[in-house]
Design a protein around this motif. Structure first.
Motif, PDB file in Angstrom:
ATOM      1  N   SER A 417       2.691  -3.071  21.346  1.00 41.69           N
ATOM      2  CA  SER A 417       2.685  -1.622  21.185  1.00 41.69           C
ATOM      3  C   SER A 417       1.687  -0.963  20.578  1.00 41.69           C
ATOM      4  N   GLY A 418       1.683   0.209  20.552  1.00 39.90           N
ATOM      5  CA  GLY A 418       0.570   1.015  19.984  1.00 39.90           C
ATOM      6  C   GLY A 418       0.246   0.986  18.498  1.00 39.90           C
ATOM      7  N   PRO A 419      -0.560   1.898  17.867  1.00 41.21           N
ATOM      8  CA  PRO A 419      -0.842   1.790  16.640  1.00 41.21           C
ATOM      9  C   PRO A 419       0.354   2.334  15.790  1.00 41.21           C
ATOM     10  N   ASP A 420       0.665   1.714  14.682  1.00 36.73           N
ATOM     11  CA  ASP A 420       1.640   1.829  13.901  1.00 36.73           C
ATOM     12  C   ASP A 420       1.328   2.696  12.513  1.00 36.73           C
ATOM     13  N   GLY A 421       2.112   3.274  11.662  1.00 32.43           N
ATOM     14  CA  GLY A 421       1.741   3.938  10.456  1.00 32.43           C
ATOM     15  C   GLY A 421       1.268   3.152   9.525  1.00 32.43           C
ATOM     16  N   ARG A 422       0.387   3.434   8.569  1.00 33.14           N
ATOM     17  CA  ARG A 422      -0.237   2.595   7.444  1.00 33.14           C
ATOM     18  C   ARG A 422       0.990   2.325   6.599  1.00 33.14           C
ATOM     19  N   LEU A 423       0.928   0.995   5.908  1.00 38.03           N
ATOM     20  CA  LEU A 423       1.689   0.714   5.060  1.00 38.03           C
ATOM     21  C   LEU A 423       1.363   1.318   3.558  1.00 38.03           C
ATOM     22  N   ALA A 506      -3.577  -8.071  -5.238  1.00 38.91           N
ATOM     23  CA  ALA A 506      -2.998  -6.984  -6.020  1.00 38.91           C
ATOM     24  C   ALA A 506      -3.374  -6.931  -7.390  1.00 38.91           C
ATOM     25  N   LEU A 507      -3.712  -8.086  -8.218  1.00 36.04           N
ATOM     26  CA  LEU A 507      -4.145  -7.905  -9.553  1.00 36.04           C
ATOM     27  C   LEU A 507      -5.534  -7.287  -9.625  1.00 36.04           C
ATOM     28  N   ASN A 508      -6.311  -7.492  -8.588  1.00 38.99           N
ATOM     29  CA  ASN A 508      -7.682  -6.919  -8.629  1.00 38.99           C
ATOM     30  C   ASN A 508      -7.616  -5.605  -8.490  1.00 38.99           C
ATOM     31  N   THR A 509      -6.531  -5.004  -7.607  1.00 41.78           N
ATOM     32  CA  THR A 509      -6.577  -3.601  -7.238  1.00 41.78           C
ATOM     33  C   THR A 509      -6.050  -3.167  -8.604  1.00 41.78           C
ATOM     34  N   LEU A 510      -5.198  -3.634  -9.376  1.00 38.78           N
ATOM     35  CA  LEU A 510      -4.655  -2.974 -10.630  1.00 38.78           C
ATOM     36  C   LEU A 510      -5.538  -3.073 -11.710  1.00 38.78           C
ATOM     37  N   ALA A 511      -6.259  -4.124 -11.774  1.00 42.36           N
ATOM     38  CA  ALA A 511      -7.467  -4.280 -12.823  1.00 42.36           C
ATOM     39  C   ALA A 511      -8.564  -2.975 -12.551  1.00 42.36           C
ATOM     40  N   ARG A 680       5.376  -2.383   9.197  1.00 44.90           N
ATOM     41  CA  ARG A 680       4.452  -1.246   9.933  1.00 44.90           C
ATOM     42  C   ARG A 680       3.178  -1.797  10.262  1.00 44.90           C
ATOM     43  N   ASP A 681       1.814  -1.635   9.686  1.00 42.23           N
ATOM     44  CA  ASP A 681       0.680  -2.107  10.175  1.00 42.23           C
ATOM     45  C   ASP A 681       0.198  -3.294   9.468  1.00 42.23           C
ATOM     46  N   THR A 682       1.080  -4.036   8.688  1.00 38.01           N
ATOM     47  CA  THR A 682       0.440  -5.064   7.825  1.00 38.01           C
ATOM     48  C   THR A 682       1.219  -6.418   8.154  1.00 38.01           C
ATOM     49  N   LEU A 683       0.288  -7.235   8.360  1.00 32.07           N
ATOM     50  CA  LEU A 683       0.679  -8.742   8.423  1.00 32.07           C
ATOM     51  C   LEU A 683       1.031  -9.467   6.962  1.00 32.07           C
ATOM     52  N   LEU A 691       0.431 -15.378   1.385  1.00 32.31           N
ATOM     53  CA  LEU A 691       0.307 -13.866   1.751  1.00 32.31           C
ATOM     54  C   LEU A 691      -1.129 -13.784   2.244  1.00 32.31           C
ATOM     55  N   THR A 692      -0.981 -12.447   3.180  1.00 30.87           N
ATOM     56  CA  THR A 692      -2.567 -12.044   3.369  1.00 30.87           C
ATOM     57  C   THR A 692      -3.012 -11.206   2.280  1.00 30.87           C
ATOM     58  N   GLN A 693      -4.279 -11.020   2.304  1.00 28.90           N
ATOM     59  CA  GLN A 693      -4.514 -10.054   1.102  1.00 28.90           C
ATOM     60  C   GLN A 693      -4.345  -8.691   1.444  1.00 28.90           C
ATOM     61  N   ALA A 694      -4.312  -8.311   2.665  1.00 26.25           N
ATOM     62  CA  ALA A 694      -3.698  -6.915   3.018  1.00 26.25           C
ATOM     63  C   ALA A 694      -2.520  -6.536   2.437  1.00 26.25           C
ATOM     64  N   TYR A 695      -1.577  -7.573   2.538  1.00 31.65           N
ATOM     65  CA  TYR A 695      -0.302  -7.343   1.917  1.00 31.65           C
ATOM     66  C   TYR A 695      -0.182  -7.443   0.276  1.00 31.65           C
TER      67      TYR A 695
END
Length: 716
Positions: A417-423, A506-511, A680-683, A691-695
């Motif tokens: 399919s085409g592009p999907d919305g960002r998560l 997730a933790l580095n983003t929060l930190a 959505r757009d995330t594996l 888990l992927t680092q994206a999710y």
């Protein structure tokens, strides 16, 4: 390059002419005496046994659990023949021509090998698993230049790629070992012959014995420490070729071996080399001391064969079928494994051992064709040495260019399919996330803007994987590993195995957002539970794990962090421990962490699919629902996502009883309807268990709110 090894002023045959009165270079036995017989049917028979054992093992035939020992038989044969040829040339001419030796190797081995590599690389691109073609092409390059053994040795202790599909070219590792032996052994013989001109055989024999003994010691030691390296490396396998070399050097003595000794020795040798195929398993520490059985067996058969004995083992080794398979054994070894690996992808279904045997029979037909059309034809063609080198180099370049081209080519359509919305989950509560998961599960699709892409998923790992902050198998201590805000006033430690490391994003983003100093100390395949496991890759007790665990907890205590977030895999040990034992040992480690930090939080394990998600999606682009899985069952029955029934709940209950707050991420990945693998757009998964680092990064606000509910200071 031709090195003159004549003794003093003694003339060589080339210098003295072809007169009957011409003196030989030395008084040592000449080639006819050295070999005993010009043709050895027992060697051809040994080749047959070796390749049949390997093929049956690769096909998974019941009972043949240690057929890999056939490779060890090949090593002994190679060491015997190569040394015999080199010594024969030395005694005949007083010289050793490296150019002639390597030209013969090129003509004998390279054409068939390069054809198989080229065909396999192209077939993997056209019909193999979509995500494997690049890796196979790289394997083709390593195989072309006889370096596949060290590529596999490195991959053997690479936790991130342990669950990868087998390469259709991985069997080239043994050819790499032999070729590496062919590089240094002639040079050593030349060096010894130059120094010891009159006692060449004794000097070479002494060198062979010393080198063989040293390599055997290294093999035994390294097998106990680093099994993948021991299995694939030349330094741990050279002794097996060295045993063959010693036999070749000692052939004149073997010619005098009486039949009453040679005959039973041959039969005993046959039993010794075949029996491990039915006794050894993949769990047997190998090569090490265990390889002495097949190596010693092959050596006894060879030692019994310089002279023919009517009652000897040659009675069965000279049979027509045995001789035929032995004659095409090189081609059969080359062809059978790519067919076994690629056939399921081509046929669209898995193969049982019967189907794999059928693929091996096709390999036998291809081996016959290779023998007639390539090996025999090349053998009949007279190439000058320069031409042999030029053709060998040209063929290698062609195969390498083809492999590089495949690496660089786009991999085709991997979306439907085409592009999907960002998560984006910044303003999403658990109810909203559950709705997103439900929508993704009930109407699955692969968007063209998938993050990460299926081809990039395997490398979507935290930076800790590549900078020493997720300790490899053999590592017991780690550097400071500071992330987030290095000058932050709050210190948070992430501790556990790779199922803890997956939360780094997730933790580095929060930190970074909250101004915390994040210290990430994790170790591959080292569970949170205070146990000593057997590591399947190292094939021994994983002693580095408890050593790392103690060292890291001591460092946490010295660090005085504000918070420790601990996590680990539920399923890592399999059924080796009961749920009660596993839960109790998990609590033991958490209690030690409580003594080292004022606040400890347990982040429970995630629900995991039953398959490598990117590989599955690439194979089912039009039917991504195939790769989804049901939610973890709350019943005591075994389900796809909870192979050890009740373990997840048992661990959580034990941790709660200790007074450690628990965060269960199951609702972040599964809705009541089931567990999607793309939202959505995330594996969501980069393999079958992580888990992927994206999710992980996308879940940062969800994890942050969960921490807010259990850690008081975060709200202040």
């Amino acid at each position: 390059m031709r090195v003159d090894l004549t003794s003093g002023g003694e003339p060589t045959r080339e210098a003295a002419g072809n007169s009957a009165a011409t003196r030989t270079v030395t008084a040592e036995p000449q080639p006819a005496e050295l070999a005993g017989r010009r043709f050895r049917p027992d060697i051809q028979g040994l080749r047959c046994i070796a390749v049949v054992l390997v093929v049956l093992y690769h096909c998974g035939v019941p009972g043949v659990t240690g057929g890999y020992v056939g490779v060890d038989v090949f090593f002994v044969i190679s060491g015997f023949l190569i040394t015999g040829h080199l010594l024969s040339e030395r005694l005949t001419t007083g010289r050793l021509s490296l150019s002639a030796f390597y030209a013969r190797r090129i003509r004998r081995l390279l054409p068939s090998a390069l054809v198989v590599i080229a065909v396999t690389v192209v077939a993997a691109r056209l019909w193999g698993p979509p995500l494997q073609s690049t890796s196979v092409a790289k394997d083709g390059i390593f195989s072309t230049f006889y370096l596949m053994n060290y590529r596999l040795a490195a991959a053997g202790v690479d936790y991130q790629h342990i669950d990868g599909s087998p390469s259709p070219l991985q069997h080239f590792w043994s050819l790499a070992v032999e070729e590496q032996f062919y590089i240094f052994w002639p040079l050593l013989i030349i060096g010894v012959s130059l120094v010891f001109r009159r006692r060449t055989r004794l000097a070479i024999g002494t060198l062979a014995v010393a080198g063989t003994a040293a390599s055997l010691v290294v093999s035994v030691v390294v097998t106990r420490i680093d099994a993948p390296l021991a299995y694939f490396a030349i330094q741990t396998r050279a002794w097996e070729l060295g045993v063959g070399a010693i036999l070749a050097i000692g052939t004149p003595a073997l010619l005098r071996l009486p039949g009453r000794i040679a005959v039973p020795a041959g039969w005993v040798g046959l039993v010794l080399l075949v029996s491990p195929a039915f006794v050894f398993t993949d769990a047997t520490p190998f090569p090490g001391a265990a390889a002495a059985l097949p190596v010693g067996g092959a050596a006894l058969v060879l030692a019994a064969g310089p002279r023919r004995h009517p009652d000897g083992v040659e009675r069965i080794l000279q049979g027509r079928v045995v001789q035929y398979v032995g004659r095409v054994s090189y081609g059969l070894y080359l062809w059978h494994w790519p067919l076994i690996v690629l056939a399921p992808a081509l046929l669209g279904d898995g193969l049982g051992w019967g189907g794999k045997l059928a693929a091996a029979v096709v390999g036998l037909a291809l081996a016959t064709a290779s023998n007639v059309l390539i090996e025999q034809r090349v053998a009949r063609t007279r190439f000058s040495r320069p031409r042999a080198f030029i053709l060998g180099g040209a063929m290698s370049v062609v195969v390498t260019v083809a492999a590089v081209t495949i690496v660089l080519l786009p991999r085709g359509e991997l979306s439907n399919s085409g592009p999907d919305g960002r998560l984006a989950l910044a303003g999403t509560d658990l109810s909203g996330l559950s709705q997103l998961l439900t929508e993704a599960y009930t109407a699955p699709h692969l968007p063209s803007n998938l993050v990460p892409s299926l081809t990039a998923a395997v490398d979507d790992v935290p930076p800790t994987t590549n900078n020493g902050c997720n300790a490899d198998f053999l590592v017991t201590t780690e550097p400071p590993c500071v992330f987030g805000d290095p000058s932050g006033t709050r210190t948070v430690v992430l501790y556990g195995d790779s199922h803890a490391e997956q939360w780094f994003g997730a933790l580095n983003t929060l930190a970074i957002a909250q101004g915390w100093k994040l210290v990430s100390w994790t170790k591959a395949a080292c569970p949170l539970a205070d146990v000593l496991l057997t590591n399947a890759q190292l094939q021994r007790p994983f002693t580095e794990c408890p050593a790392w665990r103690s060292d890291t907890i001591a460092k946490i205590s010295a660090l005085h962090p504000d918070l420790v977030i601990a996590s680990g895999s539920d399923s890592l040990p399999g059924p080796a421990y009961s749920n009660a034992e596993w839960s109790a040992q998990t609590v033991t480690t958490l209690a030690r962490l409580q003594a080292a930090a004022p606040t400890v939080v347990y982040l429970a394990d995630i629900p995991t699919p039953a398959t490598n998600v990117p590989v599955c999606l690439a194979a089912h682009v039009k039917a991504p629902a195939t790769c989804q899985f049901p939610a973890r069952s709350a019943t005591p029955t075994v389900t796809v996502t909870d192979q050890l029934a009740g373990r997840h709940a048992a661990v959580i209950a034990a941790v709660v009883s200790l007074g450690v707050p628990v965060i269960d991420p199951t609702p972040w990945l599964c809705a009541a309807a089931g567990c999607p693998v793309v939202v959505r757009d995330t594996l969501l998964y980069r393999d079958a268990t992580h888990l992927t680092q994206a999710y992980s990064k996308a879940l940062a606000p969800i994890l942050g709110r969960a921490l807010d509910t259990v850690v008081r200071w975060m709200k202040s």
